[in-house]
Scaffold this active site. Structure first.
Site, short mmCIF file in Angstrom:
data_model
loop_
_atom_site.label_atom_id
_atom_site.label_comp_id
_atom_site.label_asym_id
_atom_site.label_seq_id
_atom_site.Cartn_x
_atom_site.Cartn_y
_atom_site.Cartn_z
N LYS A 151 -19.99 -31.60 63.42
CA LYS A 151 -19.28 -30.76 64.39
C LYS A 151 -19.84 -29.33 64.34
O LYS A 151 -20.45 -28.97 63.33
CB LYS A 151 -17.80 -30.79 64.08
CG LYS A 151 -17.40 -29.94 62.88
CD LYS A 151 -15.97 -30.12 62.53
CE LYS A 151 -15.68 -29.50 61.22
NZ LYS A 151 -15.47 -28.10 61.16
N HIS A 181 -15.05 -35.77 58.82
CA HIS A 181 -14.85 -36.25 57.45
C HIS A 181 -13.38 -36.57 57.15
O HIS A 181 -13.10 -37.30 56.22
CB HIS A 181 -15.46 -35.29 56.42
CG HIS A 181 -14.63 -34.08 56.14
ND1 HIS A 181 -14.62 -32.99 56.96
CD2 HIS A 181 -13.79 -33.79 55.12
CE1 HIS A 181 -13.81 -32.09 56.46
NE2 HIS A 181 -13.29 -32.55 55.34
N LYS A 185 -11.55 -39.95 54.76
CA LYS A 185 -10.65 -39.84 53.61
C LYS A 185 -9.86 -41.13 53.49
O LYS A 185 -9.31 -41.63 54.47
CB LYS A 185 -9.69 -38.66 53.80
CG LYS A 185 -10.37 -37.29 53.71
CD LYS A 185 -9.35 -36.19 53.98
CE LYS A 185 -10.00 -34.82 54.14
NZ LYS A 185 -10.40 -34.18 52.89
N GLU A 219 -4.27 -24.28 54.56
CA GLU A 219 -5.28 -24.10 53.51
C GLU A 219 -5.08 -22.73 52.87
O GLU A 219 -4.73 -21.78 53.56
CB GLU A 219 -6.69 -24.17 54.09
CG GLU A 219 -7.04 -25.51 54.68
CD GLU A 219 -8.48 -25.55 55.20
OE1 GLU A 219 -9.33 -26.12 54.52
OE2 GLU A 219 -8.73 -24.99 56.27
N ASP A 238 -12.35 -25.42 64.95
CA ASP A 238 -12.82 -25.84 63.62
C ASP A 238 -12.03 -27.03 63.09
O ASP A 238 -12.60 -27.92 62.46
CB ASP A 238 -12.69 -24.65 62.66
CG ASP A 238 -13.25 -24.94 61.27
OD1 ASP A 238 -14.32 -25.57 61.19
OD2 ASP A 238 -12.62 -24.55 60.27
N HIS A 243 -10.54 -32.69 63.33
CA HIS A 243 -9.75 -33.40 62.33
C HIS A 243 -8.32 -33.76 62.76
O HIS A 243 -7.91 -34.91 62.65
CB HIS A 243 -9.68 -32.57 61.05
CG HIS A 243 -11.02 -32.09 60.58
ND1 HIS A 243 -12.16 -32.84 60.69
CD2 HIS A 243 -11.40 -30.94 59.98
CE1 HIS A 243 -13.17 -32.17 60.17
NE2 HIS A 243 -12.74 -31.01 59.74
N LYS A 329 -6.03 -20.62 57.63
CA LYS A 329 -6.64 -20.15 56.38
C LYS A 329 -5.71 -19.14 55.71
O LYS A 329 -4.92 -18.47 56.37
CB LYS A 329 -7.97 -19.44 56.67
CG LYS A 329 -8.99 -20.29 57.44
CD LYS A 329 -9.51 -21.44 56.62
CE LYS A 329 -10.55 -22.23 57.37
NZ LYS A 329 -10.74 -23.57 56.89
C1 BG6 Z 1 -14.01 -28.41 57.59
C2 BG6 Z 1 -13.65 -27.10 58.22
O1 BG6 Z 1 -14.45 -29.30 58.56
O2 BG6 Z 1 -12.88 -28.95 56.93
C3 BG6 Z 1 -13.18 -26.14 57.13
O3 BG6 Z 1 -14.81 -26.54 58.87
C4 BG6 Z 1 -12.06 -26.75 56.36
O4 BG6 Z 1 -12.79 -24.90 57.72
C5 BG6 Z 1 -12.44 -28.15 55.86
O5 BG6 Z 1 -11.77 -25.92 55.24
C6 BG6 Z 1 -11.27 -28.86 55.22
O6 BG6 Z 1 -11.71 -30.05 54.69
P1 BG6 Z 1 -11.16 -30.61 53.28
O7 BG6 Z 1 -11.74 -31.98 53.15
O8 BG6 Z 1 -11.64 -29.64 52.27
O9 BG6 Z 1 -9.68 -30.59 53.45
#
Ligand code: BG6
Length: 487
Positions: A151, A181, A185, A219, A238, A243, A329
């Site tokens: 992405k 990703h 998971k 996060e 993002d 996601h 964030k």
């Molecule tokens: C990424 C984002 O794809 O996923 C990040 O660009 C984010 O900003 C991250 O922190 C979160 O992924 P995970 O697997 O660490 O929860």
């Protein structure tokens, strides 16, 4: 060494062309992941050709990879395994051009006695990926290949359509693996198992029983070195378009006709087609105070570092059930949960003060952390005289199964799937374009960003967004910890 069940890996050895090989994702996830897949025998043979703007040679890249493993591998790197892996690493600087890359791939392929396949991994932003894709075309490296794209898959509908069209000039759609990703998971896939392998929950998985759903991924992370990239993207692009919407697709889809790539993808795309366009009035954008003075950030930046929104899926199963999504964030906690709130019963028979309904509706909660957890909360009677009710819960933690060591890291799982040609957990051009289409009203008229304090849960307006409901996080009752007495 872990024993690999037959059929989980690709049939043929793989030559991986890793574009963006010296980037952050490569260091943190891709090189450690490929090392694990290669050394545990998931792949019958694997040679990796690093490509990037850096003018390294083969030894320089091997040093780079070794450091990446030392720093980021979650498993111990044995010397013998490393020595074998290092022999399979090569490097071609981007400036050396298509001919040099072709030469390196030919050389790598000659080391395999029989047939092999190619996997091109584009771990770079779209513009760089497109020029690398053209280079792969020029170098005649399309045949026997699959390509993984990272992405962002565009930044709006027009750019996504144009990106897909340009990719399709070189690769057929069924060769393109757009990676998200979150879908790699383990707990995300467990949503499918939970819903479709059990008779218990699917009958109540609809608007008659479910009041609302929350997909909440706060996060604590700040942006670190990603500031300039993030500044042009923001939290919605993002995290949400990729996601969170993908998780929503798994949560909300109809049972597929088979647990196979096209039926699953079709059902997910049907959810996206039924989504109503996101209305700016249903969105809260936030920016943590201090963001504007970080390196690489515009002093009057309007980029959101936080977003919360309401989505509606206008189909028979979900009409009228709000899906609340939130991510950002520098928030108070790092969590990844899906929380399903069930409709409440009429509480007529319970005496005043019994506590029925006082602690919110019954919830089914999935924790999407690698060590996944699940909980089902309900009201039960407090022991003793009279009828006093307490919120109780049934909880499951993957940790308790003793199988936690078998969990593949999300990137490992997805790389393996791409090598096997299994697109189940990847997104399609159609799905991604539809998601940009429903996002258009928001992108065209985004509400102003509201400030929030680092360490908080976002701007105050998030409470109005979910009213009369409430955000599940922070949890009123923490997950049960078997090592802690009395909970
Ligand atoms: C990424 C984002 O794809 O996923 C990040 O660009 C984010 O900003 C991250 O922190 C979160 O992924 P995970 O697997 O660490 O929860």
């Amino acid at each position: 060494m872990q024993k690999i069940p037959a059929g989980v890996g690709p049939r043929y050895p793989q030559v991986v062309v890793l574009v963006g090989a010296t980037g952050d994702l490569s260091r943190r996830k891709l090189l450690p992941g490929l090392f694990h897949l290669a050394t545990t025998g998931f792949i019958p043979g694997c040679r990796i050709i690093g490509v990037s703007l850096d003018s390294l040679d083969r030894d320089g890249f091997r040093d780079f990879a070794r450091k990446a493993l030392d720093e980021f591998s979650t498993r111990k790197v044995a010397d013998a395994d490393w020595n074998a892996f290092a022999q399979n690493l090569d490097y071609v600087p981007l400036a050396a051009g298509a001919g040099a890359l072709k030469g390196a791939v030919d050389l790598a392929e000659k080391t395999f006695p029989g047939e092999c396949r190619r996997l091109h991994y584009m771990s770079v932003p779209p513009s760089a990926a497109l020029s690398a894709v053209r280079m792969l075309g020029e170098a005649d490296l399309v045949e026997r290949s699959r390509i993984i794209m990272e992405k962002p898959f565009g930044t709006d509908l027009a750019s996504a359509v144009s990106l897909n069209a340009r990719l399709h000039e070189v690769f057929e759609e069924d060769r393109i693996f757009r990676i998200d990703h979150f879908l790699g998971k383990e707990p995300a896939q467990n949503i499918l198992a939970f819903r479709f392998a059990n008779g218990l929950f699917e009958p109540i998985w609809n608007r008659n029983f479910i009041d609302h759903v929350q997909i909440d991924v706060p996060e604590t992370l700040a942006l670190g070195k990603r500031g300039p990239f993030y500044e042009s993207i923001g939290a919605f692009r993002d995290m949400v378009v990729t996601h969170l919407f993908q998780i929503l697709g798994f949560m909300a889809m109809e049972p597929p006709t088979a647990l196979e790539p096209s039926p699953i993808s079709e059902e997910k795309n049907k959810v996206f087609r039924s989504m109503l366009p996101i209305q700016p009035a249903d969105v809260v954008r936030g920016q943590y105070t201090g963001y504007r003075s970080e390196e690489g950030i515009h002093p009057e930046s309007d980029t959101e570092t936080f977003i919360a929104l309401k989505c509606l899926i206008d189909n028979w199963r979900w009409a009228g059930v709000p899906f609340f999504l939130r991510t950002g964030k520098r928030l108070a906690e790092g969590q990844r949960i899906i929380s399903i709130a069930f409709r409440e019963p009429p509480k007529s028979m319970f005496p005043a003060g019994s506590g029925v309904g006082a602690q919110g509706p019954d919830h089914l909660t999935f924790d999407l952390a690698d060590a996944s957890k699940m909980s089902l909360s309900f009201y039960g009677k407090r022991p003793g005289p009279g009828m006093r009710l307490d919120k109780l819960s049934l909880q499951f933690a993957m940790h308790d199964t003793g199988l936690i060591g078998d969990v593949l890291e999300a990137y490992e799982r997805l790389i393996l799937d791409a090598m096997r040609g299994d697109p189940t957990l990847f997104t399609t051009a159609e799905g991604i374009e539809r998601l940009w289409e429903v996002s258009t009203p928001l992108l065209e008229a985004p509400p102003a960003v509201r400030p929030y304090a680092p360490g908080s849960w976002g701007p105050n307006a998030i409470h109005q967004l979910v009213a009369p409901h409430a955000w599940r996080l922070p949890f009123e009752r923490v997950w049960r910890d078997p090592n802690r007495a009395g909970n």
